[in-house]
Design an enzyme around this catalytic site. Sequence first.
Site, PDB file in Angstrom:
ATOM      1  N   CYS A   2       0.821  -1.206   0.000  1.00  0.00           N
ATOM      2  CA  CYS A   2       0.000   0.000   0.000  1.00  0.00           C
ATOM      3  C   CYS A   2       0.857   1.259   0.000  1.00  0.00           C
ATOM      4  CB  CYS A   2      -0.869   0.022   1.246  1.00  0.00           C
ATOM      5  SG  CYS A   2      -1.784  -1.483   1.494  1.00  0.00           S
ATOM      6  N   ARG A  27       4.943  -0.115  -6.231  1.00  0.00           N
ATOM      7  CA  ARG A  27       4.942  -0.886  -4.985  1.00  0.00           C
ATOM      8  C   ARG A  27       3.946  -2.047  -5.047  1.00  0.00           C
ATOM      9  NH1 ARG A  27       7.009   2.186  -0.628  1.00  0.00           N
ATOM     10  NH2 ARG A  27       5.752   0.958   0.792  1.00  0.00           N
ATOM     11  N   TRP A  78      -3.140  -2.640  -1.405  1.00  0.00           N
ATOM     12  CA  TRP A  78      -2.789  -4.012  -1.792  1.00  0.00           C
ATOM     13  C   TRP A  78      -3.564  -4.891  -0.812  1.00  0.00           C
ATOM     14  CZ3 TRP A  78      -0.032  -8.241   0.340  1.00  0.00           C
ATOM     15  CH2 TRP A  78       0.434  -9.176  -0.590  1.00  0.00           C
ATOM     16  N   ASN A 104      -1.745   2.204   6.079  1.00  0.00           N
ATOM     17  CA  ASN A 104      -0.885   1.079   5.669  1.00  0.00           C
ATOM     18  C   ASN A 104      -0.614   0.237   6.903  1.00  0.00           C
ATOM     19  OD1 ASN A 104      -0.672   2.191   3.154  1.00  0.00           O
ATOM     20  ND2 ASN A 104       1.502   2.687   3.294  1.00  0.00           N
ATOM     21  N   GLY A 105      -0.499  -1.074   6.732  1.00  0.00           N
ATOM     22  CA  GLY A 105      -0.201  -1.934   7.880  1.00  0.00           C
ATOM     23  C   GLY A 105      -1.382  -2.831   8.186  1.00  0.00           C
ATOM     24  N   GLU A 485      18.438 -17.207  -7.707  1.00  0.00           N
ATOM     25  CA  GLU A 485      18.006 -15.866  -8.112  1.00  0.00           C
ATOM     26  C   GLU A 485      17.496 -15.875  -9.557  1.00  0.00           C
ATOM     27  OE1 GLU A 485      17.184 -13.318  -6.670  1.00  0.00           O
ATOM     28  OE2 GLU A 485      17.318 -11.717  -8.139  1.00  0.00           O
ATOM     29  N   LYS A 489      13.761 -14.677 -10.566  1.00  0.00           N
ATOM     30  CA  LYS A 489      13.462 -13.626 -11.563  1.00  0.00           C
ATOM     31  C   LYS A 489      12.488 -14.158 -12.599  1.00  0.00           C
ATOM     32  CE  LYS A 489      14.378 -10.868  -9.944  1.00  0.00           C
ATOM     33  NZ  LYS A 489      15.011 -10.562  -8.749  1.00  0.00           N
ATOM     34  N   GLU A 492       8.819 -14.784 -11.184  1.00  0.00           N
ATOM     35  CA  GLU A 492       8.004 -13.649 -10.756  1.00  0.00           C
ATOM     36  C   GLU A 492       7.544 -12.766 -11.905  1.00  0.00           C
ATOM     37  OE1 GLU A 492       9.896 -10.834  -8.096  1.00  0.00           O
ATOM     38  OE2 GLU A 492      11.834 -11.209  -9.007  1.00  0.00           O
ATOM     39  N   HIS A 508      18.211 -36.002  -6.850  1.00  0.00           N
ATOM     40  CA  HIS A 508      17.580 -36.528  -5.641  1.00  0.00           C
ATOM     41  C   HIS A 508      16.075 -36.291  -5.668  1.00  0.00           C
ATOM     42  CE1 HIS A 508      21.411 -37.524  -3.833  1.00  0.00           C
ATOM     43  NE2 HIS A 508      21.861 -36.382  -4.336  1.00  0.00           N
ATOM     44  N   LYS A 607       6.274  -4.274  -4.108  1.00  0.00           N
ATOM     45  CA  LYS A 607       7.693  -3.944  -4.075  1.00  0.00           C
ATOM     46  C   LYS A 607       8.249  -4.022  -2.659  1.00  0.00           C
ATOM     47  CE  LYS A 607      11.610  -2.597  -5.713  1.00  0.00           C
ATOM     48  NZ  LYS A 607      12.412  -3.672  -6.302  1.00  0.00           N
TER      49      LYS A 607
HETATM   50  C1  F6R Z   1      12.247 -10.179  -6.001  1.00  0.00           C
HETATM   51  C2  F6R Z   1      12.128  -9.161  -4.977  1.00  0.00           C
HETATM   52  C3  F6R Z   1      11.778  -9.600  -3.606  1.00  0.00           C
HETATM   53  C4  F6R Z   1      12.527  -8.741  -2.567  1.00  0.00           C
HETATM   54  C5  F6R Z   1      12.030  -9.088  -1.147  1.00  0.00           C
HETATM   55  C6  F6R Z   1      12.816  -8.333  -0.093  1.00  0.00           C
HETATM   56  O1  F6R Z   1      12.642  -9.638  -7.217  1.00  0.00           O
HETATM   57  O2  F6R Z   1      12.289  -8.005  -5.231  1.00  0.00           O
HETATM   58  O3  F6R Z   1      12.010 -10.948  -3.412  1.00  0.00           O
HETATM   59  O4  F6R Z   1      13.893  -8.984  -2.698  1.00  0.00           O
HETATM   60  O5  F6R Z   1      10.679  -8.762  -1.032  1.00  0.00           O
HETATM   61  O6  F6R Z   1      12.707  -6.959  -0.271  1.00  0.00           O
HETATM   62  P1  F6R Z   1      13.759  -5.973   0.383  1.00  0.00           P
HETATM   63  O7  F6R Z   1      15.065  -6.189  -0.284  1.00  0.00           O
HETATM   64  O8  F6R Z   1      13.202  -4.602   0.113  1.00  0.00           O
HETATM   65  O9  F6R Z   1      13.813  -6.297   1.835  1.00  0.00           O
END
Ligand code: F6R
Length: 612
Positions: A2, A27, A78, A104-105, A485, A489, A492, A508, A607
Amino acid sequence: MCGIVGYFGKRNAAEILVDGLRRMEYRGYDSSGIACLKDGVIRVVKTPGKIKLLRDKVDASSDEALRTATVGIGHTRWATHGAPNEINAHPHTDSSGRFVMVHNGIIENYREIKNGLAQHGIACVSETDSEVLAQLIAYCYKDNLEKAVSEALQKVKGTYGIVVMTDHEPGKLVTARCGSPIVIGLGKDETIIASDAAAIIPHTRDAMYLEDYDMAVVTADGVRMFDLQHSPVNREVTAMDWDADAAEKGDFAHFMLKEMFEQPDAIRNAIRGRLDFEMGTAILSGLDFSPRDAAQISRVLIVGCGTSMNAGMVGEYAFEEMADLPAEVEQAAEFRYRNPIITPHDLVVAISQSGETADTLAAVREGKHKGAVVAGICNVVGSTIARETGRGVYLHAGPEIGVASTKAFTCQVAVMLMMAVKLARGRRMTRHHGQEICRWIERLPELVEQVLEQNDAIKAVAEKYAGTENAFFIGRGYLFPVAMEGALKLKEISYIHAEGYHAAELKHGPIALLQENTPIVALLNNIPGKEKTIGNAEECKARSAPVIAVVSEGDEGIAAEFDDMIVVPDCPPCIAPIPTTVALQLLAYHIAAARGCEIDQPRNLAKSVTVE
Ligand code: F6R
């Protein structure tokens, strides 16, 4: 997650609020709304879906007051409690319509409060926890909004960042925070409140950050701050260092693409002035360890979530290999709840791009509580984790807007390499070895540029696999986290089911899933264990799975027996994760683009994850 924005000034509030919400779109959200106060009346406009729909609704409104109001609040929601529809969207009013709030929260005891309000004949219309707080504030109101807000907040359990207004006191906005960020931007004749600097930087760079349990009252006379018990508090005015252009995507099709191409500069900024070639070490002013302090550290515990946790896994290898320090990386939520054994000789390193991730923040608090030395690696200056850790290293990567983290990851790894060298030099690493690593760190921007130059070649590979529904990424050693990673990527942003595995682990169990339409991205770079990973890739090939071989320059011959090839620079194992990850970011991006996915705002994602 949010986003909150509030405006108090002389300009058209609705326009500034909607623009602020647009700047926070990245976000993640599923509905939005604004409320303006004009001539003693509150006007609310909200809608599910994109900000564009909100803008259209505001523009189409015949209510002239919406165009002339100079005070208001706005929100992108959100969904957590209740579907993303208009009723559940913020701002929420109380039953009289005279109080309005954005939140927010999460209000954890909202059911209990809701039942209490019902006994006084107050009924909520939405399914949200937030409306309950708006109703409670109205219930607590006698003749002063800040008093009502503080009384209500003292009854609340959970997290909040809020902005409230009422037509009883039209010349006032009240904001408060606990666990959910609030920044107050101080412009000329205007004040902008937001949960994210992105909504403030077009208007002013001067900002104050609320701390937990702070409240602020914004009026024409300025900003007054105090705690929930009404004792005044002072928060420094700091200058936000991001420029507004950095938060625009320019000629790039997506923020993610722009941010991938920014990586050489982002890494330059992350390492600038931090390498001491003479002594073969790193100068990290935010990590004030003397060599003696460094020698006292007996273990490094790295905590983070998602991409930041994957970066932490690279750090784990670096701390152990270079600094001879036992290191462990742990998902932050697990760390906070499993009662970890922590000693005063432990260094807890919290990694977070946003600096606001709820679980990582809680892990920081747990580490501090148990007496560890706690340091942060954050990108957002002044973020909660950066402030609470008190020591650490900023990435200086500039704003990361694309939901899929790219430049933050490569800068996080660069910073951890520097931390590892610094700790290592205070222990057993020779000056010569330190100098060698520093020279490789200095070359990182150039190595990343070499990968970015292959954008077209990687795109051609990506387009072949756009129809894929399942994929595996395999690697060993420093490249095991890179496999994780790469898979993260891909899944997502393209919605392809992708798994990152240690190359040895595949047989395994997961090997049972391999077939001709299940590609394997095999990280066959020139690092120890390469021959074994090649063997694992051959096993996949023998089960008809197509293999995309990622190989070091000079090693192209390896790819002859595989289906496709991506070439990355040949470099030492600790350096390899950075250029290799950039190649996998491009691969994921182009697959997602070929599938027509909404790359910057993938479905269901946010985000900054400020709830558990
Ligand atoms: C994936 C991504 C998330 C963040 C995770 C932690 O591309 O962006 O997995 O890495 O939500 O976020 P931060 O780094 O802001 O704590």
